[in-house]
Design an enzyme around this catalytic site. Sequence first.
Site, PDB file in Angstrom:
ATOM      1  N   ARG A  51      39.673  -4.891  71.185  1.00  0.00           N
ATOM      2  CA  ARG A  51      40.768  -5.529  70.117  1.00  0.00           C
ATOM      3  C   ARG A  51      41.498  -5.694  69.533  1.00  0.00           C
ATOM      4  O   ARG A  51      43.283  -5.450  69.562  1.00  0.00           O
ATOM      5  CB  ARG A  51      40.030  -6.793  70.215  1.00  0.00           C
ATOM      6  CG  ARG A  51      39.188  -7.396  71.896  1.00  0.00           C
ATOM      7  CD  ARG A  51      38.248  -7.801  71.830  1.00  0.00           C
ATOM      8  NE  ARG A  51      37.333  -8.613  72.725  1.00  0.00           N
ATOM      9  CZ  ARG A  51      36.385  -8.021  73.777  1.00  0.00           C
ATOM     10  NH1 ARG A  51      35.904  -6.673  73.007  1.00  0.00           N
ATOM     11  NH2 ARG A  51      35.878  -8.257  74.690  1.00  0.00           N
ATOM     12  N   ASP A 108      24.366  -6.399  76.526  1.00  0.00           N
ATOM     13  CA  ASP A 108      23.718  -4.304  75.755  1.00  0.00           C
ATOM     14  C   ASP A 108      22.378  -3.965  74.961  1.00  0.00           C
ATOM     15  O   ASP A 108      22.234  -3.636  74.179  1.00  0.00           O
ATOM     16  CB  ASP A 108      24.543  -4.920  74.760  1.00  0.00           C
ATOM     17  CG  ASP A 108      26.552  -4.590  74.994  1.00  0.00           C
ATOM     18  OD1 ASP A 108      26.717  -4.726  76.306  1.00  0.00           O
ATOM     19  OD2 ASP A 108      27.894  -4.591  74.880  1.00  0.00           O
ATOM     20  N   GLN A 119      35.297  -8.138  79.632  1.00  0.00           N
ATOM     21  CA  GLN A 119      36.665  -7.115  79.690  1.00  0.00           C
ATOM     22  C   GLN A 119      37.385  -7.724  80.696  1.00  0.00           C
ATOM     23  O   GLN A 119      38.608  -7.928  80.452  1.00  0.00           O
ATOM     24  CB  GLN A 119      35.969  -6.099  80.641  1.00  0.00           C
ATOM     25  CG  GLN A 119      34.567  -5.303  79.082  1.00  0.00           C
ATOM     26  CD  GLN A 119      34.089  -3.924  79.396  1.00  0.00           C
ATOM     27  OE1 GLN A 119      34.357  -3.726  80.133  1.00  0.00           O
ATOM     28  NE2 GLN A 119      33.613  -4.023  78.460  1.00  0.00           N
ATOM     29  N   SER A 163      32.920  -4.181  69.843  1.00  0.00           N
ATOM     30  CA  SER A 163      33.772  -5.014  70.961  1.00  0.00           C
ATOM     31  C   SER A 163      34.950  -5.808  69.821  1.00  0.00           C
ATOM     32  O   SER A 163      36.286  -5.349  71.126  1.00  0.00           O
ATOM     33  CB  SER A 163      33.227  -6.222  70.992  1.00  0.00           C
ATOM     34  OG  SER A 163      32.008  -5.931  72.456  1.00  0.00           O
ATOM     35  N   ARG A 191      20.888   1.565  84.386  1.00  0.00           N
ATOM     36  CA  ARG A 191      20.245   0.779  82.641  1.00  0.00           C
ATOM     37  C   ARG A 191      18.586   1.028  82.463  1.00  0.00           C
ATOM     38  O   ARG A 191      17.862   0.548  82.117  1.00  0.00           O
ATOM     39  CB  ARG A 191      20.721   0.341  81.081  1.00  0.00           C
ATOM     40  CG  ARG A 191      21.891   1.102  80.606  1.00  0.00           C
ATOM     41  CD  ARG A 191      23.146   0.141  79.629  1.00  0.00           C
ATOM     42  NE  ARG A 191      23.721   0.524  78.812  1.00  0.00           N
ATOM     43  CZ  ARG A 191      24.614   0.703  78.195  1.00  0.00           C
ATOM     44  NH1 ARG A 191      24.894  -0.846  78.198  1.00  0.00           N
ATOM     45  NH2 ARG A 191      25.022   1.437  77.633  1.00  0.00           N
TER      46      ARG A 191
HETATM   47  C1  S3P Z   1      32.321  -6.485  75.861  1.00  0.00           C
HETATM   48  C2  S3P Z   1      31.259  -6.824  77.283  1.00  0.00           C
HETATM   49  C3  S3P Z   1      30.598  -6.042  78.195  1.00  0.00           C
HETATM   50  C4  S3P Z   1      30.163  -5.076  77.417  1.00  0.00           C
HETATM   51  C5  S3P Z   1      30.571  -4.085  77.073  1.00  0.00           C
HETATM   52  C6  S3P Z   1      31.651  -4.581  76.032  1.00  0.00           C
HETATM   53  C7  S3P Z   1      33.610  -6.060  75.769  1.00  0.00           C
HETATM   54  O1  S3P Z   1      30.735  -6.408  79.492  1.00  0.00           O
HETATM   55  O2  S3P Z   1      28.537  -4.684  77.909  1.00  0.00           O
HETATM   56  O3  S3P Z   1      29.533  -2.809  75.803  1.00  0.00           O
HETATM   57  O4  S3P Z   1      33.840  -5.776  74.024  1.00  0.00           O
HETATM   58  O5  S3P Z   1      34.282  -6.971  75.876  1.00  0.00           O
HETATM   59  P1  S3P Z   1      31.377  -6.345  80.558  1.00  0.00           P
HETATM   60  O6  S3P Z   1      32.496  -7.278  80.413  1.00  0.00           O
HETATM   61  O7  S3P Z   1      31.321  -5.787  81.455  1.00  0.00           O
HETATM   62  O8  S3P Z   1      30.052  -8.151  80.906  1.00  0.00           O
END
Ligand code: S3P
Length: 411
Positions: free
Chosen positions: A11, A297, A150, A7, A328
């Site tokens: 970014r 996750d 996200q 993550s 999942r």
């Molecule tokens: C993430 C947010 C999560 C997560 C993904 C990574 C991120 O998704 O499941 O693996 O890096 O912001 P969502 O924003 O769809 O909840």
Amino acid sequence: MLPGDKSISHRYAMLAGFAEGTSRLTNFSTGADPHSSLGCMEAMGAKVSLEGKTISVTGTAGVLGQPAGDLDCGNSGSTMRMLAGLVAAQEGVYRFVGDESLTVRPMERIRKPLELMGARIELTEGHAPMTVRGGALKGIDFEAPIASAQVKTAVLFAGLQARGTTSIAEAVRTRDHSEHALRAFGARLERADGRLVIEGGQKLRAIEATVPGDMSSAAFFLCASLLFEDSNLVLDALGMNPTRATLLDVITSMGGVIKVLDVQEMHGEMSGTIQVNRGRTLRGIEIAGALAAQLIDEIPVIAAIAPYTEGGVKIRDAKELRVKESDRIALVVKNLRAMGAEVVEHEDGMDIPGGQTLRGGVIDSGMDHRIAMAFSIAALRAEGETEIRGAEAASISFPEFYTWLDELAIR
Ligand code: S3P
């Protein structure tokens, strides 16, 4: 040292590619997904080079170029959703594509707020291929309808460049890496009256950073350590951002004994060394409400070890799992059954009774990295051999996974 957090790497890749100057990112994720983000930034004019474990990114000083072709996001929903926010404020037309799994994932969730800000977005039945026609945006006050970091990030990245102020209210607090990363790159961002507030028209400058180890990758070994009474696992430079560290509380509730040996902070992200041992029992747990969103996750691997617990594991409010890299919920249920476990499927979760013995079986990863790795952990305690079909999917987030597993299993 665990590979860098997926993550945070996404970014840093996007903001470094957008900032002015050259950023130096050490321990950047080795997973394919964050490299999709880097590739897209390169396609829009950023310069990327690798020196040992450090990736240098020279940014575009806030003006992204028109890519020559489609922006290929591979398997990465993070790349597609978050980058849509960054390009929405740029003069240009950006067509996003992805692999088979990404092509069916929901994109409506980012289209709505970005269109309210003034961008035009065309989807294909709610999915990719997705075309973003960017231009001058205006700030909005956004009430996030689903718990998604996200979506929050897409709105923040657009708000950074919009006219006026953008604010976001989240019903459930999601991971806050974007907030820390934006501040690290020099943006001003505030929390006021429970809302996240960002002024438009801000410029970013390059940073030097080390990406902490990925908690969601560590999750596989943390759960594996719960399966063996005499296990002793030490992980250093592990990302411990509180919005990502809920798993540590879960491990403790299930009978793990965690010692935090040191903690550091860089650009708002905490990291540290932890030692994990298992107590006498492996207890079950119930995951629902905000906990489900915060652990989203990690749920596949918690479910994969659930049959070995004493009390079983109950999962609810996790419907989002159905629209991840695979469904999942369906795949965890199918694969647990393939190993002989009893499990009850629900629309938003599952019930897995404890005290079960698993036998080796043939696992279908659905080419989903977290399913492949979760069932490799379940297989450690199963009777007989397990074959993981599509095991190579692990490289999406953790190419070194099987090497690590080999080393840890021997010790
Ligand atoms: C993430 C947010 C999560 C997560 C993904 C990574 C991120 O998704 O499941 O693996 O890096 O912001 P969502 O924003 O769809 O909840």
